[in-house]
Every structure is written in C-alpha cells, then in structure tokens.
Design an enzyme around this catalytic site. Structure first.
Site, PDB file in Angstrom:
ATOM      1  N   SER A 176       3.769  -2.674  10.594  1.00 36.24           N
ATOM      2  CA  SER A 176       5.214  -2.395  10.609  1.00 36.24           C
ATOM      3  C   SER A 176       5.764  -3.487  10.273  1.00 36.24           C
ATOM      4  CB  SER A 176       5.570  -2.576  11.866  1.00 36.24           C
ATOM      5  OG  SER A 176       5.253  -0.531  11.885  1.00 36.24           O
TER       6      SER A 176
ATOM      7  N   GLY B 181       2.656   1.809  10.375  1.00 35.29           N
ATOM      8  CA  GLY B 181       4.004   2.666  10.476  1.00 35.29           C
ATOM      9  C   GLY B 181       4.863   3.589  11.847  1.00 35.29           C
TER      10      GLY B 181
ATOM     11  N   GLU C 153      -5.359  -5.026  10.881  1.00 37.15           N
ATOM     12  CA  GLU C 153      -3.993  -4.462  10.696  1.00 37.15           C
ATOM     13  C   GLU C 153      -4.306  -3.676  12.393  1.00 37.15           C
ATOM     14  OE1 GLU C 153      -2.329  -2.975   7.264  1.00 37.15           O
ATOM     15  OE2 GLU C 153      -3.625  -1.161   6.982  1.00 37.15           O
TER      16      GLU C 153
ATOM     17  N   GLY D 143       2.735  -0.957   3.974  1.00 38.54           N
ATOM     18  CA  GLY D 143       3.673   0.319   4.274  1.00 38.54           C
ATOM     19  C   GLY D 143       4.224   0.733   4.109  1.00 38.54           C
TER      20      GLY D 143
ATOM     21  N   ASN E 159       0.977  -1.302  -0.227  1.00 38.70           N
ATOM     22  CA  ASN E 159      -0.243   0.288  -0.055  1.00 38.70           C
ATOM     23  C   ASN E 159       1.005   1.210   0.220  1.00 38.70           C
ATOM     24  OD1 ASN E 159      -1.354   1.991   0.626  1.00 38.70           O
ATOM     25  ND2 ASN E 159      -2.433   1.279   2.632  1.00 38.70           N
ATOM     26  N   TRP E 160       1.238   1.705  -0.988  1.00 39.00           N
ATOM     27  CA  TRP E 160       2.073   3.193  -1.465  1.00 39.00           C
ATOM     28  C   TRP E 160       1.321   4.087  -0.687  1.00 39.00           C
ATOM     29  CZ3 TRP E 160       5.286   3.384  -6.321  1.00 39.00           C
ATOM     30  CH2 TRP E 160       5.861   2.899  -5.772  1.00 39.00           C
ATOM     31  N   LYS E 161       0.299   3.978  -0.061  1.00 38.06           N
ATOM     32  CA  LYS E 161      -0.543   5.411   0.240  1.00 38.06           C
ATOM     33  C   LYS E 161      -0.787   6.470  -0.661  1.00 38.06           C
ATOM     34  CE  LYS E 161       0.080   3.213   4.710  1.00 38.06           C
ATOM     35  NZ  LYS E 161       0.171   3.272   6.165  1.00 38.06           N
TER      36      LYS E 161
ATOM     37  N   HIS F 221      -9.610   1.417   5.448  1.00 38.66           N
ATOM     38  CA  HIS F 221      -8.815   1.531   5.657  1.00 38.66           C
ATOM     39  C   HIS F 221      -8.155   1.696   6.988  1.00 38.66           C
ATOM     40  CE1 HIS F 221      -3.934   2.372   6.862  1.00 38.66           C
ATOM     41  NE2 HIS F 221      -3.434   1.603   5.593  1.00 38.66           N
TER      42      HIS F 221
ATOM     43  N   GLU G  72      -7.040   4.911   7.971  1.00 41.32           N
ATOM     44  CA  GLU G  72      -7.035   6.073   8.181  1.00 41.32           C
ATOM     45  C   GLU G  72      -7.552   6.185   6.973  1.00 41.32           C
ATOM     46  OE1 GLU G  72      -3.021   5.808   5.772  1.00 41.32           O
ATOM     47  OE2 GLU G  72      -1.901   4.710   7.407  1.00 41.32           O
TER      48      GLU G  72
HETATM   49  P1  PGA Z   1       3.161   0.480   8.033  1.00 34.17           P
HETATM   50  O1  PGA Z   1       1.478   0.084   7.440  1.00 34.17           O
HETATM   51  O2  PGA Z   1       3.770  -1.067   7.515  1.00 34.17           O
HETATM   52  O3  PGA Z   1       3.871   1.018   7.393  1.00 34.17           O
HETATM   53  O4  PGA Z   1       2.959  -0.032   8.778  1.00 34.17           O
HETATM   54  C1  PGA Z   1       1.069  -0.625   6.944  1.00 34.17           C
HETATM   55  C2  PGA Z   1      -0.945   0.180   6.205  1.00 34.17           C
HETATM   56  O5  PGA Z   1      -1.361   1.148   6.632  1.00 34.17           O
HETATM   57  O6  PGA Z   1      -1.491  -0.840   5.321  1.00 34.17           O
END
Ligand code: PGA
Length: 255
Positions: free
Chosen positions: A217, A178, A172, A238, A17-19, A102, A104
């Site tokens: 992470s 993150g 998640e 991510g 997931n490149w966000k 997600h 976020e």
């Molecule tokens: P991260 O994000 O690997 O940077 O912790 C995971 C995600 O939000 O899908």
C-alpha cells in the site's frame, strides 16, 4: 513535499509490480512514466515488472530511465514446465530483474523458502537481479512473530552467495498488500533494522549495501514518510504502479 534520499550510500530502487494487470492498451502508461522520469530525474532507480506478455513489448519501447523486470521465474533453464518461464527467457525478453517469493506466489502456488531460494539462484545464473520478498501475515504479527518469520524467510530463501548487485530484499507485510493499510513507521523501522542485521551477519559488507525495499500500500501520500525510514532503500509498489501519475507521485520522494 520534503526532499528525501534514503541511506546515503545506497541508491534506492522503486519497482512497480503490475501483477496480473495490463494489456497492450496500458503500454502508454510506460511512455508517460518515461517522459516524467526524464523531465526530472529521481535519485532512485526506477523499474516496472509487467506481466510476461508485455515484457518484450515494453522493451521494444526502449524506456530510457525505466528498467524492466519479471514477476516470477521457474528455477530451471528450460524444459517440460507448461506455462512457466525461465530466468533466461525473462532476460532474453528484456528483463534486468525478477521478483521471487512474493507472498501471492507463496500463498497461491505453495512456494516454500527452498523453492524461492532455487529461483533466486536461477535469477543469478541468468544474470538477473533477484527481488526476494518476505513478510508476515496479520495473524503472525498479532502473535508477535513478525521478526522470527521474516528472519526465517530470509535465511531459507537466499543462497549462500548473494551480492548487493544481484539481490534486493522486499519487506512486504502480507496484511498491507492491496489493503490500504500500512505499518507504522516504528514497525517498518524495526523490521528493516532486523533484516539489515541479518543480511550483514550473513553477507558482511554486501549485506550492508543490499537494498531493502518496503512494499504494501505505498501511495504518493505516504511515500515520503515510508521512504525516509532508516534502512528503507526504496519501494515495491503494486496497485499504485499501474498509472504513471501515481507511480511518479511515489518517485517524488526521490526528486
Ligand atoms: P500494493 O502491492 O502496493 O498494491 O499493496 C504491493 C506488492 O504486492 O508488491
């Protein structure tokens, strides 16, 4: 690194997931990933979910062995929703899947379970696989509410009919995203087992076959351990998916 394959009958999925990261300059990372994946084919499906602006440019590279996905979609097919993208548009741009719900999006855009469910339905309508995310906050974990929270999200965010082909769940923990923090193996196992049970209760055989990804992470250094936990059928990655070297390092858990 030890060789690992998740639950034998379920082919794992490792999705990046490149966000909100990446411009044309990062397209080279996809080419590098394609080269690595085709040199030594992992036993897992591999996917990158770039920002929508890069989707069709990535698709134009015809990335053999790397599927593409979107990061969110509007529930409608088309219409007056400035800035939004429909599942049909993602499909048209080359996506095979879309991440929905997600944390976020749930936090930044106030998306409820009901809104997420409509997006899962939109994904299915468009012929996309929905990657639906659930996860507890640190406060909820500390209050001992983790299972209750993720089960409620699962119940509320999935429509009545889902198959193992068109739906993937991603667990998640919000506090692990993150942050460099990851739950213990026992904590991951507990949540994934509860999700599997809930999926089987609701969808029967399809629920038994549905992939449940772990996300939060995931790094090359912890991937093998996390991916070998029972009922972990891959990862949603991510930060570590932005560089082909790191992402391929995670895929090593399936090589
Ligand atoms: P991260 O994000 O690997 O940077 O912790 C995971 C995600 O939000 O899908």
């Amino acid at each position: 690194m030890a060789k690992r394959i998740s639950t034998p009958k379920i082919k794992a999925l490792v999705a990046g997931n490149w966000k909100m990261n990446g411009t044309g300059r990062q397209l080279g990372e996809v080419s590098k990933l394609v080269t690595a994946v085709n040199r030594k084919k992992p036993s897992a499906d591999v996917m990158i979910c770039p920002p929508a602006t890069l989707l069709s440019r990535m698709a134009a590279l015809k990335p053999k062995g790397v599927a593409l996905g979107g990061q969110d979609c509007n529930a409608d097919i088309e219409g007056a929703h400035t800035g939004d993208i429909s599942a049909e548009m993602l499909k048209d741009a080359g996506a095979r899947a879309v991440i929905v719900g997600h944390s976020e999006r749930r936090a930044d855009h106030g998306e409820s379970d009901k809104a997420v469910r409509a997006k899962v339905e939109a994904a299915h309508r468009a012929g996309l696989m929905a990657i639906m995310c659930v996860g507890e906050s640190l406060k909820q974990r500390k209050a001992g509410e983790t299972l209750k929270i993720v089960q409620a999200q699962l119940r509320g965010s999935l429509p009545a009919v889902c198959t193992a082909k068109n739906t993937v769940i991603a667990y998640e923990p919000v506090w692990a995203i993150g942050s460099g923090l990851t739950p213990t193996v026992a904590q991951v196992e507990e949540v994934h087992a509860a999700l599997r049970k809930a999926l089987m209760r609701r969808f029967g055989d399809e629920g038994a076959k549905m992939r449940i990804l772990y996300g939060g992470s995931v790094k090359p250094a912890n991937a093998t351990e996390l991916m070998s936990v029972p009922n972990v059928n891959g990862a949603l990655v991510g930060g570590a998916s932005l560089k082909a070297k790191d992402f391929y390092g995670i895929l090593q858990a399936y090589c």
